[in-house]
Design a protein around this motif. Structure first.
Motif, PDB file in Angstrom:
ATOM      1  N   VAL A 374       1.004  -1.297  -0.252  1.00  0.00           N
ATOM      2  CA  VAL A 374       0.173   0.005   0.062  1.00  0.00           C
ATOM      3  C   VAL A 374       1.009   1.441  -0.003  1.00  0.00           C
ATOM      4  N   PHE A 375       1.783   1.172   0.907  1.00  0.00           N
ATOM      5  CA  PHE A 375       2.575   2.736   0.957  1.00  0.00           C
ATOM      6  C   PHE A 375       3.523   2.698  -0.277  1.00  0.00           C
ATOM      7  N   LEU A 376       4.102   1.354  -0.719  1.00  0.00           N
ATOM      8  CA  LEU A 376       4.930   1.538  -1.765  1.00  0.00           C
ATOM      9  C   LEU A 376       4.122   2.304  -3.077  1.00  0.00           C
ATOM     10  N   VAL A 377       2.838   1.898  -3.462  1.00  0.00           N
ATOM     11  CA  VAL A 377       2.151   2.571  -4.473  1.00  0.00           C
ATOM     12  C   VAL A 377       1.867   3.979  -4.109  1.00  0.00           C
ATOM     13  N   ALA A 378       1.410   4.340  -2.911  1.00  0.00           N
ATOM     14  CA  ALA A 378       1.232   5.549  -2.458  1.00  0.00           C
ATOM     15  C   ALA A 378       2.558   6.477  -2.738  1.00  0.00           C
ATOM     16  N   ALA A 379       3.646   6.121  -2.476  1.00  0.00           N
ATOM     17  CA  ALA A 379       4.790   6.789  -2.700  1.00  0.00           C
ATOM     18  C   ALA A 379       5.112   7.294  -4.199  1.00  0.00           C
ATOM     19  N   VAL A 395       8.132   3.898   5.544  1.00  0.00           N
ATOM     20  CA  VAL A 395       6.908   2.986   6.250  1.00  0.00           C
ATOM     21  C   VAL A 395       6.789   1.678   5.681  1.00  0.00           C
ATOM     22  N   SER A 396       6.788   1.674   4.350  1.00  0.00           N
ATOM     23  CA  SER A 396       6.739   0.549   3.397  1.00  0.00           C
ATOM     24  C   SER A 396       8.005  -0.557   3.946  1.00  0.00           C
ATOM     25  N   SER A 397       9.085  -0.223   3.830  1.00  0.00           N
ATOM     26  CA  SER A 397      10.122  -0.996   4.419  1.00  0.00           C
ATOM     27  C   SER A 397       9.923  -1.410   5.793  1.00  0.00           C
ATOM     28  N   ALA A 451       5.322   8.453 -14.212  1.00  0.00           N
ATOM     29  CA  ALA A 451       4.325   7.310 -14.592  1.00  0.00           C
ATOM     30  C   ALA A 451       4.937   5.890 -14.750  1.00  0.00           C
ATOM     31  N   GLU A 452       6.134   5.821 -15.259  1.00  0.00           N
ATOM     32  CA  GLU A 452       6.971   4.644 -15.468  1.00  0.00           C
ATOM     33  C   GLU A 452       7.259   4.204 -14.096  1.00  0.00           C
ATOM     34  N   TRP A 453       7.532   4.814 -13.082  1.00  0.00           N
ATOM     35  CA  TRP A 453       7.927   4.442 -11.681  1.00  0.00           C
ATOM     36  C   TRP A 453       6.728   4.169 -11.180  1.00  0.00           C
ATOM     37  N   GLN A 454       5.439   4.593 -11.221  1.00  0.00           N
ATOM     38  CA  GLN A 454       4.408   4.233 -10.921  1.00  0.00           C
ATOM     39  C   GLN A 454       3.818   2.752 -11.198  1.00  0.00           C
ATOM     40  N   THR A 455       4.326   2.497 -12.524  1.00  0.00           N
ATOM     41  CA  THR A 455       4.103   0.971 -12.971  1.00  0.00           C
ATOM     42  C   THR A 455       5.127   0.016 -12.062  1.00  0.00           C
ATOM     43  N   VAL A 456       6.342   0.431 -12.011  1.00  0.00           N
ATOM     44  CA  VAL A 456       7.321  -0.401 -11.141  1.00  0.00           C
ATOM     45  C   VAL A 456       6.672  -0.783 -10.073  1.00  0.00           C
ATOM     46  N   PHE A 457       6.218   0.375  -9.285  1.00  0.00           N
ATOM     47  CA  PHE A 457       5.666   0.069  -7.894  1.00  0.00           C
ATOM     48  C   PHE A 457       4.482  -0.592  -7.801  1.00  0.00           C
ATOM     49  N   PHE A 458       3.624  -0.521  -8.790  1.00  0.00           N
ATOM     50  CA  PHE A 458       2.285  -1.408  -8.683  1.00  0.00           C
ATOM     51  C   PHE A 458       3.003  -2.581  -9.099  1.00  0.00           C
ATOM     52  N   ILE A 459       3.741  -3.119  -9.947  1.00  0.00           N
ATOM     53  CA  ILE A 459       4.039  -4.476 -10.084  1.00  0.00           C
ATOM     54  C   ILE A 459       4.605  -5.164  -8.845  1.00  0.00           C
TER      55      ILE A 459
END
Length: 490
Positions: A374-379, A395-397, A451-459
């Motif tokens: 959750v917090f990784l996507v939020a980042a 928080v994610s880690s 946007a590219e990094w959001q894809t990485v975090f979503f994966i």
């Protein structure tokens, strides 16, 4: 001998009561100042050394490169760049090298190619011959090759890659060997706290090595990063060699009360090392598969952040964590603190509140994997607010630390006699994300857009969620039938 024909949820309900009754049958030995607590502290020191030697190269690499080679072709970032106060330059005399980005990638990734090689052999050898010297020599080998790193770098990138592979081979036996040792040392109701103290050294090593390596490079030069941490490792090996034993029975200074307590608490869970290993049952075990999936999923996110967080901070947020080592260590500091606290809480829930082992393991896995997701996507949606991004990533880690009392030690619950082998299997799969995860992430972020990094975090978050759900459905908390020695009556 314990009857082992059932693996039902009823067994999980009864398990805390059974262990509690066994504790009442023998005098409980206090944990504080005990030999098993000393083993936890010394193994924590050992994993501190192992991880400090693993991550220090990523910091030293900055100073090892020729400034013309290492400088970025552009200082632009997606967000406005944050400037840091200028620091005086020191007249360093260490060699620098003209390695291109591909060579740098091979050097930084070569550790994992050796690391994955000795996972399963490490668990097997630890069970057959004992874990003390296997783990000790494994880390000692890493220490020696760390001390040789400056010489290898002078000889050429190929030699340095070879040294890093050998370091990985040495460290590959550490976790399986330590799991095998705890199978003989950790009473069932103390596993969470003892193992989290032990393995918290990994986060602590990262927390200390990242900022300290930067300071060593600045005030001395990059060669001293390897000399200083290597010396710290040598001290650990001397202490390990003289103070540790494979099991309570062979320990020279353990009290008779503690020896009796540990042996009695484990009498129904361990099988002789001379027994043949039930490979077919191990490889077809669904509870083990649940751990494999959870371990793989968790490490995908862990290694992606460990490798690419500096890149994200610098290229997207415009804030170089190379100029603030403590900032880079914050996620691992939080992970260390929550893993330590989580271990105490997990055993409290099992021993005092009589929660089933399987419930505790699954609850801590859910928190330790879904929370980070959750917090990784939020980042990824903090835009250019780097302070909020660092908070979310930390928080994610940090929440990932709870998984240390979840799937991470579940091997000892389902098959203590084969815990080292099981961890070798799961850690082999869990090493793959360190080899391919960052590569895939960089392929997806060629333009370094948000946007590219959001894809990485979503994966990463999606893989984490899948692992948590799979483990919740198929994980178990009791010793499996194939893991218990059966006495054949003649």
């Amino acid at each position: 001998m314990r009857q082992s024909g059932s693996d039902s949820e009823t067994d999980d309900y009864q398990q805390p009561l059974l262990h509690r009754k066994e504790d009442e049958d023998v005098k409980r030995a206090p944990l504080l100042c005990s030999s098993r607590f000393g083993l936890a502290l010394l193994s924590c020191y050992g994993f501190f050394v192992a991880y400090a030697l693993r991550v220090n190269l990523s910091v030293a690499m900055v100073d090892m490169l020729n400034s013309n080679t290492s400088s970025s072709s552009s200082n632009d970032s997606v967000c406005p760049r944050h400037t840091s106060p200028a620091r005086p330059k020191h007249n360093h005399t260490a060699s620098v090298y003209d390695w291109d980005s591909e060579t740098q990638g091979w050097i930084l990734g070569s550790f994992f190619y050796g690391y994955i090689f000795t996972q399963i052999p490490g668990g097997y050898l630890a069970r057959k011959y004992g874990a003390k010297w296997l783990l000790g020599v494994g880390i000692l080998g890493t220490v020696i090759f760390t001390l040789l790193t400056p010489v290898a770098a002078d000889l050429g990138a190929g030699y340095l890659i070879a040294v890093r592979v050998l370091e990985g081979i040495g460290e590959g036996v550490t976790f399986p060997a330590m799991h095998a040792m705890w199978a003989s040392w950790a009473p069932p109701l103390e596993r969470s706290r003892l193992l989290t103290i032990s393995y918290a050294g990994a986060q602590l090593g990262t927390v200390v090595a990242l900022p300290l390596s930067g300071q060593i490079c600045f005030y001395l030069d990059w060669t001293y990063v390897f000399y200083i941490f290597g010396a710290v490792g040598l001290v650990w090996f001397v202490l390990w060699a003289f103070l540790v034993s494979n099991n309570p029975s062979s320990h020279r200074t353990i009290s008779e009360t503690e020896r009796t307590y540990i042996i009695a608490s484990l009498k129904n869970e361990l099988s002789p090392t001379s027994d043949s290993i039930p490979w077919t049952s191990i490889l077809t075990s669904v509870p083990l598969l649940a751990i494999v999936v959870a371990h793989f999923s968790y490490n995908w996110t862990f290694y992606t952040l460990l490798t690419l967080l500096p890149t994200y901070m610098n290229d997207v947020l415009g804030f170089s964590i190379k100029q603030n080592g403590m900032l880079s260590a914050l996620p691992y500091l939080g992970c260390w603190l929550l893993s330590m606290g989580g271990g105490q809480l997990a055993d409290y829930l099992r021993e005092t509140c009589l929660f089933r082992t399987v419930v505790v393991r699954k609850a801590f896995t859910i928190i330790g994997m879904m929370g980070p997701a959750v917090f990784l996507v939020a980042a990824g949606y903090t835009k250019c607010n780097y302070i909020l991004a660092v908070i979310f990533l930390t928080v994610s880690s940090s929440l990932g630390g709870f998984s240390a009392s979840g799937f991470n030690i579940n091997h000892l619950d389902i098959a203590p006699s084969y815990a080292g082998i099981l961890l070798g299997i799961t850690n082999s799969f869990a090493t793959v994300p360190g080899m391919v995860g960052p590569v895939i992430a960089r392929l997806l972020t060629k333009s370094n857009t948000i946007a590219e990094w959001q894809t990485v975090f979503f994966i990463s978050a999606g893989i984490n969620l899948f692992g948590a759900v799979f483990y919740t459905v198929f994980g178990k908390g009791t010793v499996q039938p194939w893991a218990v020695h059966r006495v054949h009556i003649q």
